[in-house]
Design a protein around this motif. Structure first.
Motif, PDB file in Angstrom:
ATOM      1  N   HIS A 205       1.281  -0.884  11.197  1.00  0.00           N
ATOM      2  CA  HIS A 205       0.467  -0.372  10.087  1.00  0.00           C
ATOM      3  C   HIS A 205      -0.929  -0.977  10.097  1.00  0.00           C
ATOM      4  O   HIS A 205      -1.849  -0.452   9.522  1.00  0.00           O
TER       5      HIS A 205
ATOM      6  N   ARG B 258       1.523   5.159   1.546  1.00  0.00           N
ATOM      7  CA  ARG B 258       1.156   6.040   2.648  1.00  0.00           C
ATOM      8  C   ARG B 258       1.661   7.445   2.336  1.00  0.00           C
ATOM      9  O   ARG B 258       2.809   7.625   1.906  1.00  0.00           O
TER      10      ARG B 258
ATOM     11  N   HIS C 229       0.849  -1.192   0.000  1.00  0.00           N
ATOM     12  CA  HIS C 229       0.000   0.000   0.000  1.00  0.00           C
ATOM     13  C   HIS C 229       0.889   1.248   0.000  1.00  0.00           C
ATOM     14  O   HIS C 229       2.112   1.165   0.233  1.00  0.00           O
TER      15      HIS C 229
ATOM     16  N   LEU D 176      -4.592   0.255   8.519  1.00  0.00           N
ATOM     17  CA  LEU D 176      -5.029  -0.450   7.297  1.00  0.00           C
ATOM     18  C   LEU D 176      -6.471  -0.926   7.405  1.00  0.00           C
ATOM     19  O   LEU D 176      -7.145  -1.148   6.420  1.00  0.00           O
TER      20      LEU D 176
ATOM     21  N   CYS E 154      -9.982   3.738   3.309  1.00  0.00           N
ATOM     22  CA  CYS E 154      -9.032   4.709   2.724  1.00  0.00           C
ATOM     23  C   CYS E 154      -9.763   5.748   1.889  1.00  0.00           C
ATOM     24  O   CYS E 154      -9.246   6.825   1.647  1.00  0.00           O
TER      25      CYS E 154
ATOM     26  N   PRO F 232      -4.408   0.992  -0.571  1.00  0.00           N
ATOM     27  CA  PRO F 232      -3.805  -0.273  -1.012  1.00  0.00           C
ATOM     28  C   PRO F 232      -3.698  -0.290  -2.538  1.00  0.00           C
ATOM     29  O   PRO F 232      -4.428   0.417  -3.224  1.00  0.00           O
TER      30      PRO F 232
END
Length: 2018
Positions: free
Chosen positions: A559, A506, A504, A563, A567, A529
């Motif tokens: 993380h 960030r 993914h 996660l 998102c 992701p």
């Protein structure tokens, strides 16, 4: 000892060897030698140039080369073992070298320099090739360049085209004619394109889809010159599409330090990128190169306080753009890099940074700031084409510089297999963030990481741009104080495929503070992701991500904590139940957007595709998944091709029944997808898959079943899309079937073989069934059949893996045979069917002879049908070419007799028929194809084939038809030039095949059509063919260069000779039938004999003897042979055939044969006349062909024309040459000659109504019409040539015809024409031409001139020097002879050219006209110089001792008379002299002529003054009397007395008694005439001029007394002469002897009198110049002197040049004479007076130095010279009409010569009396004969006027009355305005003429520069001149004359008017005239320093004659009044 060489066989001379030793071989640098033996440092051998000469040469002068030796020993041949291209370049350069120099000579300078450049390039390329250091690719490239240049040069030099294959010259014996034809085409094409030719034979049928050529931009950053940043920078280059508003390529990144150099020192000069894979479509887009500049440093550039120095941010700086459209044109044209400067603009507002490039492109100048100077980025660009492999190969230097390959975003047009790529492009779009309670906005920086599933940061997975290594973290640039930044920055994420799942991204957001500490504070983050849960990748779209709050202390170690959070919005919708108590809180007001684009060959974003690959997970959805495969994009399918195929076959095996058809359809879909050009290159992937990965061993059964099921349904279904798709996929379906069967066979050891074979058999039955359906009704069925036929040939190779060649051939034959014939199918199917056959022929199957035997019949059957119907000819020709190509190749290895037999039977006849049809339409492209096919077939045929062919004809008619066809095709082949001129290889091969074929066929012709079955048509066709063949331009080896000739002779021999032998033997076989070809074949055979090949001539010339013999046998003569031979000879020779050798050989061979015949005499005379004709024809041709002058051509044509008329009586040829001659005359503007020439034809015609055929340019018409047309044309030409007298009889002839036909309209027209001609004769000026005699001596002249003499009529104004110059320029080799004597034999026989030229005088025939008094001079002028056949010239010489005191005693004249063959003018400007006569004229006869001429002149002048009305100005009479009396007193006629009345002389010459008496009578007559003249003078003399009159009377007394002793009876002369004033009646009484009856000229017998005309000439262009010659010049005794012969040298001949008007010797002779001679020459013009009339005295350029004694002139001239002055005085009598005054064309205006200065006192003394007051006009008495007012016309006309000539004839001295029609100015005694002569206009003797000029007028030799002698009609004397206008009518001048009274100016009274009727004895000259001077009674001498003036050409002048009666009355009236 000399020993034979083993290895050293071939070498090149590296140093020239002069061969100075015994047996030395002379060698030039660069020559090649063949070495035979060696001995101690020497070689013996031959030069390849001259292989016949052996010799020795030093070994160290030779560079040895490897060579192949064949046939070792005495006759060995050596071929150099080098690249054939090198050999060709060497030979070509040697050939060009010769031609190259000729270009310079021919002034083709442009080509000369171009060729030099190309030759240098060739030498350089050759050197590279020989160096042996090139890679294979480079060798190929060098060869390509070489061949392009060779072909270019050959084409521009007009050399032959070289057919090539893979750059090497092909051997025409090794390939079929069809292939050779195609190679010629492609070589021609490559010459025109001058581009690379990859393969010379184009694949016409089913060309593979061409792959689109990608474009690439090579960009190199040279430097970035900036001076304001002072910080490190990053420059990003990318390609940007304006229309779509997006970037289309990755970015190329360059990192620079603060000085502008690369941050990495290794990158110096290596900052370059290659933007790849731009398609043609991309190149048409509006693309820009955009460069963004990002600086790396503190927050604000100019504020050091903002932020600590150690912290560096990425900050936007500026942007630059370059439009690719603008530079594309220049980049395409050049092959190397080109530099550009890009200005860097800075952004005004950082918020708009993401749009800066658009603003710059749109020129929104408010939004950016331009730089202060022109500094910026300097880049270079280069455009490259081709795939990457090719680019790497061709431009290795680019890749050596470490170029960064910068790809397109997304896939290129063509995805190459093995092109593995897995790139995710992420664009940072924008963010919206909260202010967070601060007063100012934040400075936000985004940091991005790529993290794997386990939370580890992936290393090197972020790339900012190509050119720099990838990194692990990405920091965005910072926009100052902006909470809503727009970045638009693209980042590439090259994540490994295995790490993609579970990874993914960030994004961390920080605020960059500019406070002292300057730390970056974390305030939020976002993530996404890379893969979805369903296995698909992040979609290509904008993703709006949720922003979560955090701070510096937040930890991302775990993380998993974030996660689990959504998102983005879609994610949130997917998992709504998220606990809110997590560490990270979402900031709802803040958003962050990114967009992604995936370019991956491994990852898919497609759900359906993923479902198929994982079908087992959804067993119930398999049907649906297979159905949805069609909707997956092609890119995705090809990326996963192997996986998809594996899946499909696994599904098929899983459940064949259920999924079989769907799998089949999916397979068909995928196969057809690969036919798309975009994925075409994935076919190899498919092939590899089938060969190596395919494992469906059972699949074949289902595939065959489905395929058969589809085919069987084709008859029923209406929609057949599926069926058509299956047909298109046939090739790969068969590949799967065959491979599957092979796998099955392997697995089961060949089980079920029979079932497989039978299923294939059934499948082929279904195929045949589909093809046999009648598709005319159904359009869909047509497409199905077409699809099947297109794919069908592709399956042969697969079948060959399973079946034998014969089996496959049978399958194919059955299938092709099942197609319906052309009649039953439409046009489009025809094409498809033939294309299918074409691909069958091109297939591997057809290359096996076993299969060809099976397939050929069916292929030929279809072609035969199409050719019969003339359909689809181009495709058929392609198929035939392929067949012939294959058969030719096979014939080199094996036997092809059977196949050729089949083709002959099926094709030969139909090919001939097709060719005849095509040729009749002249379609050259198709003709070329079919000709090459026919020639291929004929070349393959052997004896047996020809034998079978001829035996197979059922009847003789069939054979005849066949022979006629094939002969006709061959003839057309040679006539139409199917192959261009430079296809020499093709043309020679064609000729070779024809001659071989003809040899086979001639025996059949002889066997079948000679005896009883003789067929004229076939034989004639055969002969025509043979003749055409021998005459082919390509076989004329004489025109070829020696190397080329040798090459042809070595390969083919001289084919003309072969054909000539064949022709001769066939002629002999004819026997008695030969008569059928007489005269028809004479012309053609003659053409053959004219071929410049001795052997052909020897074979063929005897045939003419044969022809003559057969005609003699049949008709008793050979008139036909004779007529035809002569006719044809003319046209053939004029075409440039034949030569001197032929003439000799013709004569020799035929005379030898004729010797034995009975008809020998006629034969010999015929051959002789033909030989003589040939001589003339060859001369004529050489004249016409060369740059010969008009004269030579005309002479030649006349000569040939006369030959046709007189010797061989060929009327038609005679008429043809009449017209050729006429055209030449017209071109040379000889209109009179043109008319005479046409008259020859006119005279052959009668006034009859006989119809005449079309001939030359005449239409078919009656003889009367043609003759009328000719007459009109001739009259027109006579008019243009101003020969109206010749035109008038024709006008009358025409008038007579019109009258007889009552055609009054034409009659009126022709009568008017006649009248116009009479007017023209009287009014228009004509120049009298000069005549020159030319002798041509020496053998170098053409034979029609050789050793002959001609008289030529000169052009207007042409003098002797000009004519001589012209003749020498016409014969530049000729030498001018400098003497007039007849040349001796040594000159006549020498091999040189001598010209002898001098002027001659015409002797007119028509003396009657010239002796008539009243005929105007304009009329006489014509008869003096036209219709002249006799000419003469005089040469003075002394006989016996010369008397020093009086040379007249011994001065004789040799007079030569030349008689011509025809009179001039005629059909030529010159004619040959037929006869010469020589006469000598004695001194006494000479004297008689001189005195007689003077008397006539005096009488005529006096008669003008004797009219009672004539009083006033008598200047002319005064001067004339003064001249004669003074000369007589001072020794004039006294010299004659001394010479001839001396007792001594009389005793010595008793025979001259009568002539002496005659001279005495003439002298006596002169005294009488002078008496009358003085009486008239006394009557009219002005009081002021009395002293002159008294002086004249005194001198007359002296003269009379000096003659008293010799001539008793003179003392009885009138007292009037004594000076006392006697009453007038006394005068009359004393002049009894001068009554009209008695004053008659005694008709003398002197030859001069017979001539009757006195001709004057001048050398200038205008006789106006006579105004310069001084008329008022005083002579004294001292001016007279020079020998009489001098005078001959100095005489003014008709041809004297303008440089020396008083003699005709060349000026160099004069200049080199001693000065005394020159001085004598200066005064020689006076001497003219002593000579016979000028017309009789021609002169020549060949009388050199003067005859003189001790350098002092004797005195014998003094006495006579002044008799002659008369003609030079102005005529100023007012009682003369203008016309009368105009007649004497002697100089008549007053010129103030050098003598006039001394005359001034006299003039000024009498100025008062000279000028008289003006007198008003008066009316003239009625009844006077009207005169034409012609003087005006002459003053104003174009042509210069000239002198009249008058007859010396016995006639009463009638005075001429004034004309009542004269102008109103009044011609009375006080008017002298109209005085003067036509030569200068009638000039006014104004005071300005006399008193105002003290300088002599300037010398002028041309018409334009002559001082204008205008009519002075103004009252104002200050303007005496009006401008002269040279036109025939001057209305304004005439008007002014009529309207204004003229002021009268009397001339000084010593000037007497001149007689208008009688001619002056001599031409006009500047004379010294006597005038009384008051101070000196005896007279004084004024030197005439005037230069020798040019004489002026005479133009005839009209003089009106009065009626005899009127004139007689007037005369008597005058006498009685006196």
């Amino acid at each position: 000892m000399w020993s034979p060489t083993e290895e050293e066989k071939y070498g090149v001379v590296i140093c020239s060897f002069r061969g100075t030793v015994p047996q030395g071989l002379v060698l030039e640098l660069g020559e090649t030698v063949q070495i035979l033996e060696k001995c101690e440092g020497w070689y013996r051998g031959v030069s390849i140039k001259k292989p016949s000469v052996k010799g020795i040469f030093p070994a160290n002068y030779i560079h040895l080369k490897k060579a192949i030796v064949s046939n070792r020993g005495q006759y060995e041949t050596v071929v150099p073992l080098e690249d054939s291209v090198v050999t060709e370049v060497t030979a070509t350069l040697q050939e060009w070298a010769v031609l190259w120099k000729q270009l310079y000579v021919k002034h083709k300078v442009d080509l000369f320099y171009k060729l030099r450049h190309v030759m240098n390039e060739l030498i350089d390329l050759r050197r590279q090739l020989l160096s042996g250091h090139l890679t294979q690719d480079q060798v190929r490239e060098v060869k390509r360049h070489l061949t392009v240049r060779l072909d270019w040069g050959n084409e521009h030099l007009g050399l032959d085209l070289v057919p090539r294959k893979d750059f090497e010259v092909v051997d025409s014996d090794q390939i079929s004619v069809s292939d050779l034809y195609k190679m010629h085409l492609s070589s021609r094409h490559s010459v025109q394109q001058s581009t690379s030719q990859v393969d010379t034979i184009r694949q016409r049928h089913g060309e593979a889809c061409r792959m689109p050529v990608p474009h690439h931009f090579f960009l190199s950053l040279k430097s970035f010159t900036y001076n304001t940043i002072g910080e490190d920078t990053d420059v990003f280059f990318s390609l940007y599409d304006v229309r779509e508003g997006k970037q289309i390529s990755e970015r190329f990144m360059v990192r620079l330090n603060k000085n502008g150099g690369p941050r990495n020192p290794e990158k110096i000069d290596r900052m370059c990128a290659l933007f790849t894979d731009l398609s043609s479509k991309d190149m048409k887009r509006d693309l820009y190169i955009v460069a963004h500049v990002i600086r790396i440093g503190r927050m604000l550039l100019n504020d050091s306080k903002k932020g600590p120095p150690h912290l560096h941010y990425r900050r936007p700086y500026g942007c630059a753009v370059l439009s690719i459209v603008d530079v594309l044109q220049s980049l395409s044209e050049i092959k190397e890099e080109k530099d550009f400067v890009l200005k860097v603009y800075t952004c005004t507002n950082e918020n708009e940074w993401c749009q800066i490039h658009e603003n710059i492109i749109r020129k929104s100048s408010t939004k950016y700031t331009a730089p202060s100077s022109n500094y910026g980025l300097i880049i270079s660009l280069q455009l490259l084409r081709g795939d990457m492999e090719q680019i790497r190969r061709e431009n290795p230097m680019i890749f050596n510089r470490g170029v960064s390959v910068t790809r397109k975003l997304g896939f290129p047009d063509v995805i190459m297999p093995g092109d593995i790529r897995n790139d995710l492009y992420l664009t940072l779009e924008k963010g919206d963030f909260e202010r967070g309670g601060k007063s100012v906005q934040k400075n936000i920086e985004v940091t991005m990481y790529v993290l794997y599933a386990d939370g580890e940061i992936l290393k090197d997975c972020i790339s900012l741009g190509s050119g720099e290594p990838s990194r692990s973290a990405y920091h965005s640039f910072v926009l100052y104080h902006n909470n809503s930044p727009r970045w638009g920055e693209i980042v590439k994420l090259p994540i490994p495929i295995d790490r993609f799942r579970g990874s993914h991204l960030r994004f961390e957001f920080r605020h960059c503070s500019t406070k002292d500490k300057g730390e970056k504070k974390l305030f939020g983050f976002a993530f996404t992701p890379l893969m979805r849960d369903d296995g698909t990748t992040l979609s290509d779209d904008i993703h709006e991500l949720y922003v979560y709050k955090c701070d510096e202390n937040s930890t991302f170690n775990n993380h998993a904590l974030y996660l689990g959070l959504p998102c983005c919005k879609e994610d949130y919708n997917g998992c709504p139940n998220i606990p809110s108590s997590l560490i990270f809180q979402r900031s709802t007001k803040e958003t962050f957007s990114v967009s992604t684009q995936l370019s991956s060959t491994k990852l898919t974003q497609n759900v359906d595709l993923l479902a198929l690959l994982k079908w087992k997970a959804y067993p119930d959805r398999v049907m649906d998944i297979l159905g949805r495969l069609r909707h997956v994009s092609g890119e995705e399918i090809v990326k996963f091709l192997q996986d998809i195929l594996d899946t499909l076959f696994v599904v098929l095996d899983d459940n064949t029944e259920k999924y079989g058809l769907l799998v089949f359809q999916s397979l068909v879909f995928i196969i057809n997808l690969l036919r798309d050009s975009k994925y075409f290159h994935f076919r190899p992937v498919m092939d590899t898959y089938i060969q190596k990965h395919f494992a469906g061993a059972l699949a074949y059964k289902e595939l065959i079943r489905c395929l058969k099921w589809y085919m069987d349904r084709s008859a029923e279904l209406v929609r057949q899309d599926h069926i058509q798709e299956a047909m298109r996929a046939l090739e790969y379906l068969f590949k799967f079937i065959v491979q599957s069967r092979i796998l099955y066979s392997r697995a089961t050891c060949g089980m079920e073989e029979e079932q497989f074979r039978s299923s294939i058999q059934e499948l082929f039955q279904s195929i045949r069934f589909v093809l046999s359906l009648d598709s005319r009704s159904s359009e869909t069925l047509i497409f199905t059949q077409a699809a099947l036929l297109n794919s069908f040939p592709a399956i042969f190779d697969e079948l060959l893996q399973m079946f034998t060649v014969q089996e496959v051939a049978e399958f194919v034959r059955g299938t092709l045979g099942s197609m319906p014939s052309t009649v039953h199918i439409g046009q489009s199917m025809d094409v498809v069917k033939l294309q299918s056959i074409a691909r069958t022929v091109d297939s591997r199957l057809f290359s096996f002879s076993e299969s060809r035997r099976i397939l050929l019949p069916v292929v030929l059957h279809h072609i035969h049908l199409h050719l019969r119907q003339q359909k689809e000819l181009l495709i058929c020709s392609g198929i035939l070419s392929s067949i012939f190509s294959i058969i030719k190749t096979s014939s080199l290895e094996g036997d092809v007799v059977e196949e050729v037999e089949m083709m002959v039977e099926s094709l030969l006849d139909v090919l001939l028929q097709t060719l005849l049809t095509i040729m009749s339409k002249s379609q050259s492209q198709e003709a070329g194809e079919y000709v090459s096919c026919l020639l291929s077939l004929l070349r393959q045929m052997s004896d047996t084939h020809f034998q079978h062919l001829l035996d197979n004809f059922q009847s003789k008619d069939e054979l005849k038809e066949f022979l006629l066809k094939i002969f006709c095709v061959f003839r057309n082949l040679m006539k139409m030039s199917v192959f261009p001129r430079d296809w020499m290889v093709m043309r020679l091969l064609t000729s070779n095949i024809i001659v071989t074929t003809v040899q086979y066929l001639s025996s059949a012709l002889h066997k079948n059509f000679t005896e009883t079955d003789f067929d004229f048509k076939v034989w004639n066709s055969y002969f025509s063919l043979a003749v055409l063949f021998i005459n082919q331009p390509s076989l004329q080896l004489e025109n070829a260069t020696p190397p080329k000739r040798k090459k042809i002779l070595d390969k083919y021999g001289d084919m003309r000779v072969m054909m000539a032998y064949e022709l001769f033997s066939m002629w002999q076989n004819l026997g008695e039938h030969k008569i059928h070809f007489i005269p028809g074949m004479i012309g053609p055979f003659l053409g053959v004999t004219l071929v410049p090949q001795p052997e052909v001539r020897n074979i063929m010339i005897p045939i003419f003897h044969d022809m003559m013999d057969w005609e003699q046998r049949k008709n008793g003569n050979f008139k036909q042979v004779e007529a035809e031979l002569i006719d044809k000879l003319d046209s053939l020779v004029s075409e440039g055939k034949g030569d001197e050798n032929y003439r000799e050989l013709f004569s020799l061979l035929l005379l030898e044969k004729i010797e034995q015949e009975t008809w020998r005499e006629t034969g010999i005379s015929f051959v002789t006349s033909v030989t003589r004709l040939m001589e003339r024809l060859l001369d004529y041709r050489d004249c016409m062909k060369g740059d010969e002058t008009e004269n030579k051509k005309i002479g030649c044509t006349v000569n040939l024309m006369n030959f046709y008329k007189s010797e061989i009586n060929k009327e038609e040829m005679y008429i043809r040459y009449i017209h050729k001659l006429c055209d030449m005359h017209l071109q040379a503007e000889n209109y009179t000659e043109a008319a005479f020439t046409l008259l020859l034809y006119c005279e052959l015609l009668q006034w009859e109504d006989r119809p005449l055929r079309e001939f030359l340019h005449y239409p078919s018409q009656s003889e009367w019409q043609r003759k009328e047309g000719l007459c009109r044309k001739i009259i027109h030409y006579f008019n243009k040539g101003k020969s109206w007298e010749f035109g008038i009889p024709l006008c009358r002839e025409l008038a007579l015809q019109y009258e007889s036909l009552y055609d009054y309209q034409s009659l009126s027209w022709i009568r008017k024409m006649e009248a116009t001609y009479y007017d023209n004769i009287m009014e228009q000026q004509r120049l009298e031409p000069e005549f020159f005699r030319v002798g041509f001596y020496g053998r170098k002249f053409p034979f029609f001139l050789r050793n002959k003499e001609y008289v030529c009529r000169g052009h207007d104004y042409e003098r002797l020097e000009a004519f001589q110059q012209r003749m020498l320029s016409e014969f530049p080799q000729a030498i001018a002879m400098q003497h007039p004597n007849h040349p001796d034999d040594s000159i006549l026989q020498c091999d040189a050219q001598y010209l002898q030229i001098y002027a001659v005088t015409p002797i007119p025939d028509n003396i009657d006209v010239l002796q008539m008094d009243r005929v105007p001079d304009r009329i006489k002028s014509f008869y003096r110089v036209n219709n002249i056949r006799k000419f003469r010239y005089d040469r003075p010489f002394h006989k016996g001792p010369k008397d020093k005191d009086n040379e007249f005693k011994s001065l004789w004249i040799e007079r030569t008379t030349l008689t011509l063959t025809h009179s001039l003018p005629g059909i030529s400007r010159w004619f040959e002299v037929e006869r010469r006569e020589l006469v000598e004229v004695s001194p006494l006869e000479n004297a008689i002529q001189v005195v007689e001429n003077k008397n006539q002149e005096l009488r005529t002048l006096i008669s003008q003054y004797q009219h009672k009305q004539m009083h006033g100005n008598i200047n002319l009479l005064s001067m004339c009397l003064n001249g004669v009396i003074d000369a007589a007193v001072n020794g004039g006629i006294a010299r004659y007395q001394e010479a001839f009345f001396d007792k001594d002389y009389i005793t010595k010459h008793p025979g001259d008694a009568e002539k002496i008496t005659q001279l005495k009578e003439l002298m006596q007559e002169q005294v009488h005439v002078l008496g009358v003249g003085l009486a008239v003078h006394e009557k009219f003399v002005h009081p002021e001029m009395r002293p002159l009159h008294k002086k004249l009377i005194d001198q007359f007394q002296m003269m009379r007394s000096s003659l008293y002793h010799e001539l008793p009876g003179l003392d009885k002369l009138s007292p009037a002469c004594s000076g006392s004033s006697t009453p007038r009646s006394n005068v009359l009484v004393s002049h009894g002897p001068m009554s009209p009856e008695s004053i008659k000229l005694v008709h003398r017998h002197s030859p001069l009198n017979m001539l009757g005309s006195v001709r004057h000439s001048s050398s200038s262009l205008s006789s106006h110049t006579s105004s310069e010659t001084g008329n008022l010049v005083i002579l004294t005794d001292s001016s007279v002197g020079e020998t009489a012969e001098d005078m001959y040298h100095m005489q003014a001949s008709p041809s004297t040049s303008s440089l020396s008007s008083t003699h005709s010797a060349p000026s160099q002779m004069i200049n080199s004479a001693p000065s005394s001679a020159r001085d004598k020459y200066r005064h020689s013009r006076e001497m003219m007076m002593l000579l016979p009339a000028h017309r009789d005295r021609p002169s020549s350029a060949m009388y050199p130095a003067a005859i003189m004694e001790n350098g002092q002139p004797p005195n014998f001239q003094r006495a006579l010279i002044q008799q002659m002055i008369g003609p030079c005085k102005p005529c100023s009598d007012p009682n003369l009409s203008v016309a009368e005054k105009a007649v004497p064309a002697a100089p008549s205006s007053w010129s103030l010569d050098s003598g006039s200065r001394e005359a001034l006192p006299f003039l000024s003394a009498h100025a008062g009396s000279v000028l008289a007051p003006p007198v008003p006009p008066r009316s003239l008495p009625h009844g006077h004969y009207a005169l034409h007012f012609d003087a005006f016309h002459h003053q104003l006309s174009d042509a210069p006027p000239a002198l009249p000539a008058r007859t010396l004839r016995k006639s009463p001295l009638h005075p001429i009355p004034a004309s009542p029609t004269s102008p109103q100015s009044g011609l009375d005694g006080s008017n002298s305005t109209l005085s003067g002569s036509a030569s200068s206009g009638v000039s006014s003797l104004s005071e300005s003429n006399f008193g105002h000029s003290s300088e002599p007028p300037p010398r002028t030799d041309t018409m334009d520069s002559v001082p204008s002698q205008a009519w002075n009609t103004d009252e104002d004397l200050e303007t005496p001149y009006l401008p002269v206008r040279y036109s025939l009518s001057e209305p304004d001048v005439l008007e002014s004359l009529k309207s204004q009274p003229c002021r009268s100016h009397s001339a000084p009274s010593g000037v007497i008017p001149q007689d208008t009727m009688d001619p002056p004895a001599l031409p006009p000259k500047p004379y010294h005239s006597r005038l009384p001077n008051m101070e000196n009674e005896e007279g004084m001498m004024i030197e005439d320093d005037d230069k020798h003036r040019p004489l002026h050409r005479k133009v005839s002048q009209p003089v009106s004659a009065g009626k005899e009666e009127q004139a007689r009355v007037a005369w008597e009236h005058g006498i009685s009044e006196q």
